[in-house]
Write a protein that holds these residues in place. Structure first.
Motif, PDB file in Angstrom:
ATOM      1  N   GLY A  23       0.729  -1.287   0.006  1.00 56.36           N
ATOM      2  CA  GLY A  23      -0.112  -0.038   0.003  1.00 56.36           C
ATOM      3  C   GLY A  23       0.759   1.188  -0.024  1.00 56.36           C
ATOM      4  O   GLY A  23       0.494   2.358  -0.526  1.00 56.36           O
ATOM      5  N   PHE A  24       1.907   1.158   0.750  1.00 54.80           N
ATOM      6  CA  PHE A  24       2.939   2.377   0.831  1.00 54.80           C
ATOM      7  C   PHE A  24       3.523   2.611  -0.617  1.00 54.80           C
ATOM      8  O   PHE A  24       3.858   3.649  -1.065  1.00 54.80           O
ATOM      9  CB  PHE A  24       4.034   2.170   1.754  1.00 54.80           C
ATOM     10  CG  PHE A  24       3.531   2.678   3.166  1.00 54.80           C
ATOM     11  CD1 PHE A  24       3.490   4.207   3.358  1.00 54.80           C
ATOM     12  CD2 PHE A  24       3.115   1.880   4.320  1.00 54.80           C
ATOM     13  CE1 PHE A  24       3.336   4.764   4.640  1.00 54.80           C
ATOM     14  CE2 PHE A  24       2.674   2.568   5.663  1.00 54.80           C
ATOM     15  CZ  PHE A  24       2.857   4.017   5.604  1.00 54.80           C
ATOM     16  N   GLU A  25       3.834   1.508  -1.099  1.00 54.27           N
ATOM     17  CA  GLU A  25       4.387   1.637  -2.447  1.00 54.27           C
ATOM     18  C   GLU A  25       3.531   2.169  -3.502  1.00 54.27           C
ATOM     19  O   GLU A  25       3.870   2.963  -4.337  1.00 54.27           O
ATOM     20  CB  GLU A  25       4.887   0.036  -3.026  1.00 54.27           C
ATOM     21  CG  GLU A  25       6.072  -0.483  -2.184  1.00 54.27           C
ATOM     22  CD  GLU A  25       6.334  -1.812  -2.722  1.00 54.27           C
ATOM     23  OE1 GLU A  25       5.686  -2.376  -3.509  1.00 54.27           O
ATOM     24  OE2 GLU A  25       7.368  -2.433  -2.166  1.00 54.27           O
ATOM     25  N   THR A  26       2.142   1.772  -3.395  1.00 55.11           N
ATOM     26  CA  THR A  26       1.213   2.314  -4.314  1.00 55.11           C
ATOM     27  C   THR A  26       1.143   3.767  -4.123  1.00 55.11           C
ATOM     28  O   THR A  26       0.979   4.372  -4.878  1.00 55.11           O
ATOM     29  CB  THR A  26      -0.247   1.488  -4.153  1.00 55.11           C
ATOM     30  OG1 THR A  26       0.165   0.150  -4.650  1.00 55.11           O
ATOM     31  CG2 THR A  26      -1.288   2.188  -5.168  1.00 55.11           C
ATOM     32  N   PHE A  27       0.953   4.103  -2.859  1.00 51.87           N
ATOM     33  CA  PHE A  27       0.630   5.510  -2.157  1.00 51.87           C
ATOM     34  C   PHE A  27       1.807   6.212  -3.195  1.00 51.87           C
ATOM     35  O   PHE A  27       1.699   7.571  -3.480  1.00 51.87           O
ATOM     36  CB  PHE A  27       0.592   5.448  -0.631  1.00 51.87           C
ATOM     37  CG  PHE A  27       0.810   6.978  -0.161  1.00 51.87           C
ATOM     38  CD1 PHE A  27      -0.610   7.594  -0.225  1.00 51.87           C
ATOM     39  CD2 PHE A  27       1.841   7.492   0.410  1.00 51.87           C
ATOM     40  CE1 PHE A  27      -0.379   8.971   0.382  1.00 51.87           C
ATOM     41  CE2 PHE A  27       1.959   8.897   0.892  1.00 51.87           C
ATOM     42  CZ  PHE A  27       0.748   9.620   0.929  1.00 51.87           C
ATOM     43  N   ASN A  28       3.096   5.864  -2.689  1.00 52.36           N
ATOM     44  CA  ASN A  28       4.290   6.626  -3.219  1.00 52.36           C
ATOM     45  C   ASN A  28       4.624   6.846  -4.667  1.00 52.36           C
ATOM     46  O   ASN A  28       4.725   7.903  -5.057  1.00 52.36           O
ATOM     47  CB  ASN A  28       5.564   6.094  -2.400  1.00 52.36           C
ATOM     48  CG  ASN A  28       5.967   6.388  -1.069  1.00 52.36           C
ATOM     49  OD1 ASN A  28       5.979   7.577  -0.946  1.00 52.36           O
ATOM     50  ND2 ASN A  28       6.163   5.367  -0.316  1.00 52.36           N
ATOM     51  N   ALA A  29       4.127   5.648  -5.395  1.00 52.41           N
ATOM     52  CA  ALA A  29       3.915   5.715  -6.973  1.00 52.41           C
ATOM     53  C   ALA A  29       2.895   6.766  -7.294  1.00 52.41           C
ATOM     54  O   ALA A  29       3.193   7.572  -8.292  1.00 52.41           O
ATOM     55  CB  ALA A  29       3.748   4.419  -7.320  1.00 52.41           C
ATOM     56  N   GLU A  30       1.863   6.891  -6.665  1.00 53.98           N
ATOM     57  CA  GLU A  30       0.904   7.763  -7.134  1.00 53.98           C
ATOM     58  C   GLU A  30       1.388   9.280  -7.100  1.00 53.98           C
ATOM     59  O   GLU A  30       1.239  10.062  -7.929  1.00 53.98           O
ATOM     60  CB  GLU A  30      -0.415   7.539  -6.736  1.00 53.98           C
ATOM     61  CG  GLU A  30      -1.245   6.199  -7.030  1.00 53.98           C
ATOM     62  CD  GLU A  30      -2.517   5.947  -6.174  1.00 53.98           C
ATOM     63  OE1 GLU A  30      -3.106   7.003  -5.660  1.00 53.98           O
ATOM     64  OE2 GLU A  30      -2.832   4.810  -6.594  1.00 53.98           O
ATOM     65  N   LEU A  31       1.957   9.529  -5.947  1.00 56.99           N
ATOM     66  CA  LEU A  31       2.400  10.941  -5.567  1.00 56.99           C
ATOM     67  C   LEU A  31       3.610  11.159  -6.332  1.00 56.99           C
ATOM     68  O   LEU A  31       3.876  12.250  -6.806  1.00 56.99           O
ATOM     69  CB  LEU A  31       2.837  11.050  -3.982  1.00 56.99           C
ATOM     70  CG  LEU A  31       1.725  11.405  -3.317  1.00 56.99           C
ATOM     71  CD1 LEU A  31       0.328  10.678  -3.311  1.00 56.99           C
ATOM     72  CD2 LEU A  31       1.993  11.812  -1.805  1.00 56.99           C
ATOM     73  N   THR A  32       4.655  10.326  -6.344  1.00 56.54           N
ATOM     74  CA  THR A  32       5.612  10.531  -7.339  1.00 56.54           C
ATOM     75  C   THR A  32       5.315  10.689  -9.005  1.00 56.54           C
ATOM     76  O   THR A  32       5.718  11.495  -9.622  1.00 56.54           O
ATOM     77  CB  THR A  32       6.659   9.385  -7.268  1.00 56.54           C
ATOM     78  OG1 THR A  32       7.068   8.867  -5.885  1.00 56.54           O
ATOM     79  CG2 THR A  32       8.011   9.625  -8.082  1.00 56.54           C
ATOM     80  N   ALA A  33       4.429   9.903  -9.330  1.00 59.44           N
ATOM     81  CA  ALA A  33       3.808  10.189 -10.552  1.00 59.44           C
ATOM     82  C   ALA A  33       3.206  11.517 -10.915  1.00 59.44           C
ATOM     83  O   ALA A  33       3.288  12.356 -11.817  1.00 59.44           O
ATOM     84  CB  ALA A  33       2.917   9.230 -11.182  1.00 59.44           C
ATOM     85  N   ALA A  34       2.495  12.021  -9.723  1.00 58.22           N
ATOM     86  CA  ALA A  34       1.594  13.337  -9.844  1.00 58.22           C
ATOM     87  C   ALA A  34       2.823  14.410  -9.888  1.00 58.22           C
ATOM     88  O   ALA A  34       2.868  15.558 -10.519  1.00 58.22           O
ATOM     89  CB  ALA A  34       0.941  13.692  -8.773  1.00 58.22           C
ATOM     90  N   ALA A  35       3.804  14.348  -8.940  1.00 61.17           N
ATOM     91  CA  ALA A  35       4.908  15.401  -8.988  1.00 61.17           C
ATOM     92  C   ALA A  35       5.740  15.374 -10.276  1.00 61.17           C
ATOM     93  O   ALA A  35       6.260  16.448 -10.531  1.00 61.17           O
ATOM     94  CB  ALA A  35       5.776  14.915  -7.913  1.00 61.17           C
TER      95      ALA A  35
END
Length: 198
Positions: A73-85
């Motif tokens: 879940g943390f990996e998904t969370f980070n991936a979504e935020l990283t992609a947005a940034a």
């Protein structure tokens, strides 16, 4: 016939796919139940369409599966935020995109979000510590890109202000929906304004 009994057996060598199915099923159940202690092996196995025995071939027990799902879940969370940034634009525009992705995750997966950041599941000396801090590090980097003269210490302090404000908005909006919450984009614009160094 049950979902588990009707599901075709995975061919040899597809253990990784089964593991991913179990992690995804666990995340779904966590998001529905909202309490890691109430997640059962039977519910996870049924959601994944496998037998409990198949689950135990991949994970030694329920807690190890839940821990792995939280890490995923943390990996998904980070991936979504990283992609947005990663969008093109000024540091403020990228911070805005990252903040909106943060709030969208908390809105679409509220129970899972609450479990990821529950005080009852502290991060302590685990190999996953680094990836759990990845999104926060991204905020620090963007704040320093916005104000190149900002020291590392000051950037970390501002990142904590931004992060805790996002978390407070996400959690309180869920438990106090009657309050006159501003729209996420309005909230974020105010937050980025007040977090700008003088």
């Amino acid at each position: 016939m049950s979902a588990a009994s009707s599901r075709p057996r995975n061919p040899r060598g597809e253990g990784n796919r089964l593991r991913e199915q179990l992690l995804a099923a666990t995340a779904e159940v966590l998001n529905e139940v909202g309490d890691a202690s109430r997640v059962s092996v039977r519910a996870i196995a049924a959601r994944a369409g496998v037998s409990p025995t198949a689950l135990y071939l991949q994970f030694p027990d329920r807690d190890s599966l839940v821990d792995a799902a939280v890490d995923a879940g943390f990996e998904t969370f980070n991936a979504e935020l990283t992609a947005a940034a990663a969008v093109s634009g000024t540091p403020d525009e990228r911070l805005m995109a990252m903040g909106l992705a943060y709030l969208a995750f908390s809105e679409h997966k509220p129970a899972l979000y609450a479990i990821l950041f529950s005080a009852r599941r502290p991060v302590v000396d685990k190999h996953v510590h680094g990836h759990r801090d990845q999104a926060f590090d991204g905020v620090v980097a963007l704040l320093q890109a916005r104000t190149p003269t900002l020291s590392s210490e000051a950037a970390n302090e501002l990142a904590i202000l931004v992060w805790t404000s996002l978390h407070g908005y996400a959690m309180l909006r869920t438990v106090r929906p009657h309050m006159p919450w501003p729209d996420p984009d309005v909230f974020l614009r105010h937050l980025l304004t007040v977090s700008a160094p003088n």
